[in-house]
Motif scaffolding. Structure first.
Motif, PDB file in Angstrom:
ATOM      1  N   GLU A 159      40.976  54.653  36.592  1.00  0.00           N
ATOM      2  CA  GLU A 159      40.116  55.254  35.573  1.00  0.00           C
ATOM      3  C   GLU A 159      38.785  54.508  35.453  1.00  0.00           C
ATOM      4  O   GLU A 159      38.756  53.283  35.362  1.00  0.00           O
ATOM      5  N   GLY A 160      37.706  55.271  35.473  1.00  0.00           N
ATOM      6  CA  GLY A 160      36.370  54.696  35.329  1.00  0.00           C
ATOM      7  C   GLY A 160      35.767  54.150  36.602  1.00  0.00           C
ATOM      8  O   GLY A 160      34.670  53.571  36.570  1.00  0.00           O
ATOM      9  N   TRP A 161      36.427  54.381  37.764  1.00  0.00           N
ATOM     10  CA  TRP A 161      35.936  53.751  38.994  1.00  0.00           C
ATOM     11  C   TRP A 161      34.575  54.279  39.432  1.00  0.00           C
ATOM     12  O   TRP A 161      33.771  53.537  39.999  1.00  0.00           O
ATOM     13  N   VAL A 162      34.300  55.567  39.153  1.00  0.00           N
ATOM     14  CA  VAL A 162      33.005  56.135  39.550  1.00  0.00           C
ATOM     15  C   VAL A 162      31.873  55.414  38.824  1.00  0.00           C
ATOM     16  O   VAL A 162      30.850  55.053  39.435  1.00  0.00           O
ATOM     17  N   ASP A 163      32.034  55.171  37.532  1.00  0.00           N
ATOM     18  CA  ASP A 163      31.006  54.455  36.778  1.00  0.00           C
ATOM     19  C   ASP A 163      30.872  53.019  37.263  1.00  0.00           C
ATOM     20  O   ASP A 163      29.748  52.475  37.320  1.00  0.00           O
ATOM     21  N   ARG A 164      31.984  52.397  37.617  1.00  0.00           N
ATOM     22  CA  ARG A 164      31.911  51.019  38.128  1.00  0.00           C
ATOM     23  C   ARG A 164      31.137  50.967  39.442  1.00  0.00           C
ATOM     24  O   ARG A 164      30.360  50.044  39.685  1.00  0.00           O
ATOM     25  N   VAL A 165      31.350  51.970  40.296  1.00  0.00           N
ATOM     26  CA  VAL A 165      30.601  52.030  41.549  1.00  0.00           C
ATOM     27  C   VAL A 165      29.118  52.216  41.268  1.00  0.00           C
ATOM     28  O   VAL A 165      28.260  51.553  41.878  1.00  0.00           O
ATOM     29  N   ARG A 166      28.793  53.114  40.364  1.00  0.00           N
ATOM     30  CA  ARG A 166      27.373  53.366  40.050  1.00  0.00           C
ATOM     31  C   ARG A 166      26.674  52.097  39.585  1.00  0.00           C
ATOM     32  O   ARG A 166      25.491  51.874  39.894  1.00  0.00           O
ATOM     33  N   ARG A 167      27.394  51.271  38.841  1.00  0.00           N
ATOM     34  CA  ARG A 167      26.781  50.038  38.363  1.00  0.00           C
ATOM     35  C   ARG A 167      26.501  49.053  39.500  1.00  0.00           C
ATOM     36  O   ARG A 167      25.661  48.157  39.368  1.00  0.00           O
ATOM     37  N   LEU A 168      27.187  49.228  40.613  1.00  0.00           N
ATOM     38  CA  LEU A 168      26.979  48.334  41.749  1.00  0.00           C
ATOM     39  C   LEU A 168      25.815  48.764  42.627  1.00  0.00           C
ATOM     40  O   LEU A 168      25.311  47.966  43.416  1.00  0.00           O
ATOM     41  N   GLY A 169      25.384  50.011  42.504  1.00  0.00           N
ATOM     42  CA  GLY A 169      24.224  50.444  43.281  1.00  0.00           C
ATOM     43  C   GLY A 169      24.317  51.870  43.768  1.00  0.00           C
ATOM     44  O   GLY A 169      25.336  52.547  43.630  1.00  0.00           O
ATOM     45  N   ARG A 170      23.245  52.304  44.394  1.00  0.00           N
ATOM     46  CA  ARG A 170      23.166  53.635  44.971  1.00  0.00           C
ATOM     47  C   ARG A 170      24.110  53.744  46.165  1.00  0.00           C
ATOM     48  O   ARG A 170      24.307  52.780  46.917  1.00  0.00           O
TER      49      ARG A 170
END
Length: 297
Positions: A189-200
């Motif tokens: 849960e929430g992995w998409v947002d965690r990826v976005r925080r790491l970069g494009r």
């Protein structure tokens, strides 16, 4: 000789260890006394009858594509290798005491048979995915299910080429991904947002088949920049399923170069005997691997 076969498609329980006739090297082939065989997800997909288009299977069938061992027969027209050489490569029915290889390379110094057996299909797949994703130096590649054999290879090859990698894996494998040079985060849960925080994200690979294709398309903004080797439903989202191998000899040559220069190392998480092939398949199917699983002969 002892060999693992299956006489019907099904779960791990259909695998049998039997006495079988030894194979022999034909033109352009070598036979090896197998020391170790790689366990790949495609092995159990073939056993289940999932990929008959790419891997036509006549029953009864042997199991396994990758192996490392000692050459004991050299087929007609083969040059550059001799009886007694230690090699690793790709062939057929490699869960056995003897197997015929159609592509091989002499093992780099310092590599054990167990380690070597884990490289052939994995490196070919990793190189193919990076090529097909058309990801360039300075861009960012997202790898979903990054801690297994293919993921381990993708992370290291991409790093060598100047590509930034974001990798997803379980909590226990976060340090492992960072050690391989990736920006790591957990799935769930929430992995998409965690990826976005790491970069494009410029391109993405699905290596685990965990139902994340739609999210990978969302993160890249383009289904043409997403590839899967694990989700047969990927084409429903406009995403390519990459299942046709490229040049295995070229991949082995690049593997030898990377290993020899200390740029590629794929650890062996667990080894099994021929008699435990069913357990190896069950564990492979369950996922959560760090590196490779191999069968030791």
């Amino acid at each position: 000789m002892k060999q693992v076969i299956f006489t019907e498609f099904g779960g791990p329980e259909v695998l049998q260890l039997v006495d079988a006739e030894e194979p022999h090297a034909g033109p352009g082939q070598v036979r090896i006394a197998v020391r170790a065989a790689g366990v790949n997800p495609v092995d159990w997909r073939i056993r289940e009858g999932q990929v008959l288009g790419a891997h036509p299977t006549v029953l009864p069938s042997g199991v396994g594509l990758d192996a490392a061992g000692v050459v004991d027969e050299v087929g007609e027209g083969v040059a550059g290798v001799a009886v007694g050489d230690s090699v690793f490569g790709e062939g057929a029915s490699t869960y056995a005491e003897f197997a015929v290889l159609s592509a091989w390379a002499v093992m780099p110094d310092g590599l054990t048979f167990e380690e070597a057996a884990g490289y052939p299909s994995v490196v070919e797949t990793a190189l193919r995915l990076i090529r097909e994703a058309d990801v360039r130096p300075g861009e960012t590649l997202l790898v979903s299910g990054a801690s297994g054999g293919v993921g381990s290879a993708v992370l290291q090859i991409a790093r060598e080429r100047g590509i930034t990698v974001i990798g997803t894996a379980g909590a226990a494998n976060q340090g492992y991904l960072r050690d391989l040079g990736a920006l790591a985060t957990t799935y769930g849960e929430g992995w998409v947002d965690r990826v976005r925080r790491l970069g494009r994200v410029d391109a993405a690979l699905d290596l685990a088949g965990s139902g994340v294709i739609a999210e990978l398309v969302e993160l890249t903004g383009d289904p043409g920049k997403v590839l899967s080797i694990a989700d047969l439903g990927a084409p429903e989202f406009g995403v390519r399923f990459s299942g046709v191998a490229g040049s295995v000899p070229d991949a082995l040559a690049e593997a030898v170069d990377l290993i020899s220069r200390g740029k590629l190392h794929i650890p062996v998480e667990k080894s099994y005997s021929l008699a435990d092939a069913a357990a190896a398949h069950a564990d492979s199917h369950a996922g959560h691997t760090r590196g490779r699983r191999v069968i030791v002969v």
